[in-house]
Design a protein around this motif. Structure first.
Motif, PDB file in Angstrom:
ATOM      1  N   SER A 112      10.614  16.467-105.329  1.00 26.69           N
ATOM      2  CA  SER A 112       9.436  16.855-106.105  1.00 26.69           C
ATOM      3  C   SER A 112       8.239  17.194-105.228  1.00 26.69           C
ATOM      4  O   SER A 112       7.500  18.130-105.507  1.00 26.69           O
ATOM      5  CB  SER A 112       9.049  15.729-107.077  1.00 26.69           C
TER       6      SER A 112
ATOM      7  N   TYR B  44      -4.136  10.076-102.853  1.00 24.09           N
ATOM      8  CA  TYR B  44      -2.872   9.505-103.338  1.00 24.09           C
ATOM      9  C   TYR B  44      -1.945   9.139-102.177  1.00 24.09           C
ATOM     10  O   TYR B  44      -1.151   8.197-102.269  1.00 24.09           O
ATOM     11  CB  TYR B  44      -2.157  10.483-104.259  1.00 24.09           C
TER      12      TYR B  44
ATOM     13  N   LEU C 151       1.085   5.547-100.077  1.00 26.87           N
ATOM     14  CA  LEU C 151       2.461   5.613 -99.595  1.00 26.87           C
ATOM     15  C   LEU C 151       2.606   4.873 -98.282  1.00 26.87           C
ATOM     16  O   LEU C 151       1.651   4.772 -97.493  1.00 26.87           O
ATOM     17  CB  LEU C 151       2.882   7.074 -99.410  1.00 26.87           C
TER      18      LEU C 151
ATOM     19  N   ILE D 111       9.686  13.292-101.246  1.00 26.32           N
ATOM     20  CA  ILE D 111       9.797  12.341-102.344  1.00 26.32           C
ATOM     21  C   ILE D 111      10.888  12.785-103.310  1.00 26.32           C
ATOM     22  O   ILE D 111      10.905  13.933-103.771  1.00 26.32           O
ATOM     23  CB  ILE D 111       8.452  12.215-103.082  1.00 26.32           C
TER      24      ILE D 111
ATOM     25  N   GLU E  35      12.800  13.335-106.577  1.00 22.91           N
ATOM     26  CA  GLU E  35      12.501  13.467-108.008  1.00 22.91           C
ATOM     27  C   GLU E  35      13.629  12.880-108.833  1.00 22.91           C
ATOM     28  O   GLU E  35      13.398  12.178-109.820  1.00 22.91           O
ATOM     29  CB  GLU E  35      12.295  14.936-108.373  1.00 22.91           C
TER      30      GLU E  35
ATOM     31  N   GLU F 106      16.958   6.422-105.454  1.00 23.28           N
ATOM     32  CA  GLU F 106      16.348   6.537-106.772  1.00 23.28           C
ATOM     33  C   GLU F 106      15.146   7.476-106.753  1.00 23.28           C
ATOM     34  O   GLU F 106      14.617   7.813-105.680  1.00 23.28           O
ATOM     35  CB  GLU F 106      15.884   5.157-107.258  1.00 23.28           C
ATOM     36  N   SER F 107      14.725   7.849-107.939  1.00 26.27           N
ATOM     37  CA  SER F 107      13.516   8.649-108.084  1.00 26.27           C
ATOM     38  C   SER F 107      12.320   7.889-107.503  1.00 26.27           C
ATOM     39  O   SER F 107      12.182   6.673-107.726  1.00 26.27           O
ATOM     40  CB  SER F 107      13.258   8.948-109.565  1.00 26.27           C
ATOM     41  N   GLY F 108      11.475   8.576-106.744  1.00 24.70           N
ATOM     42  CA  GLY F 108      10.306   7.946-106.134  1.00 24.70           C
ATOM     43  C   GLY F 108      10.525   7.503-104.706  1.00 24.70           C
ATOM     44  O   GLY F 108       9.556   7.215-103.982  1.00 24.70           O
ATOM     45  N   ASP F 109      11.771   7.415-104.255  1.00 24.08           N
ATOM     46  CA  ASP F 109      12.042   7.068-102.856  1.00 24.08           C
ATOM     47  C   ASP F 109      11.535   8.180-101.934  1.00 24.08           C
ATOM     48  O   ASP F 109      11.553   9.364-102.294  1.00 24.08           O
ATOM     49  CB  ASP F 109      13.536   6.855-102.628  1.00 24.08           C
TER      50      ASP F 109
ATOM     51  N   ARG G  87      11.242   2.628-100.099  1.00 29.69           N
ATOM     52  CA  ARG G  87      10.978   2.306-101.507  1.00 29.69           C
ATOM     53  C   ARG G  87       9.850   1.290-101.498  1.00 29.69           C
ATOM     54  O   ARG G  87      10.011   0.189-100.963  1.00 29.69           O
ATOM     55  CB  ARG G  87      12.213   1.749-102.196  1.00 29.69           C
ATOM     56  N   ASP G  88       8.725   1.719-102.027  1.00 32.32           N
ATOM     57  CA  ASP G  88       7.492   0.944-101.854  1.00 32.32           C
ATOM     58  C   ASP G  88       7.224   0.851-100.351  1.00 32.32           C
ATOM     59  O   ASP G  88       7.124   1.854 -99.689  1.00 32.32           O
ATOM     60  CB  ASP G  88       7.606  -0.419-102.527  1.00 32.32           C
TER      61      ASP G  88
END
Length: 387
Positions: free
Chosen positions: A299, A309, A313, A320, A322, A334-337, A372-373
């Protein structure tokens, strides 16, 4: 007292005949152009034919006039004579569904192509045959129906096939090596500019190697970067798909694009043959290019995220995810990784990721490092075929 020539007093007035004699003498001592312009005036109404004059001079002095026949046989001429017969015209015919042409295929455009073997295989650009309901090739003075064996939009290449008897008498072009090219080396473009001037030859040099031209999808997103040769040999609409050859007449590139802008000249581009060969081979064998995929859609690139933003991160680079599917999803992505590395290759952009993945094959396994996070993770993902 100044210099004074007393003998001038004794000269008689020059007659008109003498003046003419002096003028003629002066003109003969001057330029040949001046003499030629004066001849009709000096000879009255009689026009002197230069061919007669030359004949008369030759009779008086055979060494005065000679016919010189030039036998020019340079490397470029030899290269053109060797390669040109293999360059053909490609015609894109499209069916408009009957709105204007009564459901008949009409000519939508013309380009060029190159005969590469005796099996009737012809290489051209994908954009030359894109959208065609039928393709014809003008070869050996004949118009022949051609089959599209395969196309590849990412590299802008396509392979056509015509019956083998239609290439009888045509020596397929010899394949060269583009990696060994030198900047400033002569480059010869052969093609069909404007769809009208068959087998036109233009000559220039290799201006640069390893330039990058972006490939965009229909939405305008850059999905690939094609490595190209830059040349100042004139490449015009209709030259697409034609041959770029060296002084040995060997194919070193497939002419593909030019920058057409006011005030811009001599910026043409060709797909290097070293890059084109594996694509051509797959199109002949499989009808398509088989490439691997990780199974994720992207994405954002981290570098393009607004600064306010981005500070949330854990890293300032990467892509990133999607959505994840197939093997990537099974491996835990996963999404957001945020993917930052594949094997030992740092990933800054989507193109970085795609370029590295395209160096692999479906079924190969790669190690994907992502965040992730704030937690860094690494998983192994078997690559699937790109659909």
């Amino acid at each position: 007292m100044g210099f004074y020539d007393d003998s001038a007093k004794n000269h008689k007035r020059l007659s008109a005949k003498t003046w003419i004699t002096l003028v003629v003498s002066a003109s003969l001592l001057g330029s040949g152009t001046t003499t030629a312009l004066m001849l009709p005036f000096l000879t009255g109404t009689k026009q002197i034919k230069l061919s007669q004059t030359n004949t008369a001079l030759a009779e008086e002095n055979p060494a005065a006039v000679q016919s010189v026949a030039l036998n020019v046989n340079s490397e470029i001429i030899q290269a053109v004579n060797k390669a040109k017969p293999a360059v053909v015209t490609v015609v894109n015919l499209q069916n408009d569904g009957g709105r204007f042409y009564g459901n008949q295929a009409h000519e939508a455009g013309k380009g060029s192509g190159v005969v590469i073997d005796r099996k009737g295989h012809i290489v051209t650009n994908n954009h030359v045959v894109e959208g065609a309901s039928q393709v014809r090739v003008l070869v050996n003075g004949q118009t022949v129906n051609a089959k599209i064996l395969g196309t590849d939009a990412l590299t802008d290449l396509a392979v056509l096939e015509i019956p083998t008897d239609k290439v009888d008498g045509i020596e397929p072009i010899e394949i060269g090596i583009s990696e060994s090219l030198q900047i400033g080396e002569p480059a010869i473009a052969i093609g069909n500019p404007l769809g009208e001037f068959e087998q036109t030859v233009t000559v220039g040099v290799i201006s640069a190697k390893n330039r990058k031209l972006p490939t965009q999808d229909r939405a305008g997103n850059i999905v690939y970067e094609q490595t190209v040769l830059q040349t100042d040999a004139a490449i015009n609409p209709g030259n697409s798909g034609g041959a770029l050859v060296n002084v040995k007449g060997q194919l070193i590139g497939i002419n593909s694009a030019k920058i057409a802008s006011s005030g811009v000249e001599g910026l043409g581009f060709a797909i290097p043959i070293d890059e084109a060969k594996p694509i051509i081979e797959q199109l002949i064998t499989n009808g398509k290019v088989i490439r691997p995929a990780l199974g994720v859609s992207v994405s954002w690139e981290v570098k393009n995220i607004p600064a306010n933003y981005r500070k949330e991160l854990p890293v300032d680079y990467g892509v990133i995810v999607e959505a994840a599917s197939g093997p990537a999803q099974k491996a835990g992505i996963e999404s957001g990784d945020v993917i930052v590395q594949i094997d030992n290759v740092k990933i800054n952009t989507f193109l970085d990721m795609r370029k590295y993945l395209f160096s692999k094959q479906p079924g190969d396994t790669v190690k994907v490092t992502f965040y992730r996070d704030s937690e860094e993770r690494t998983v192994s993902v078997p690559l699937q075929e790109l659909k």
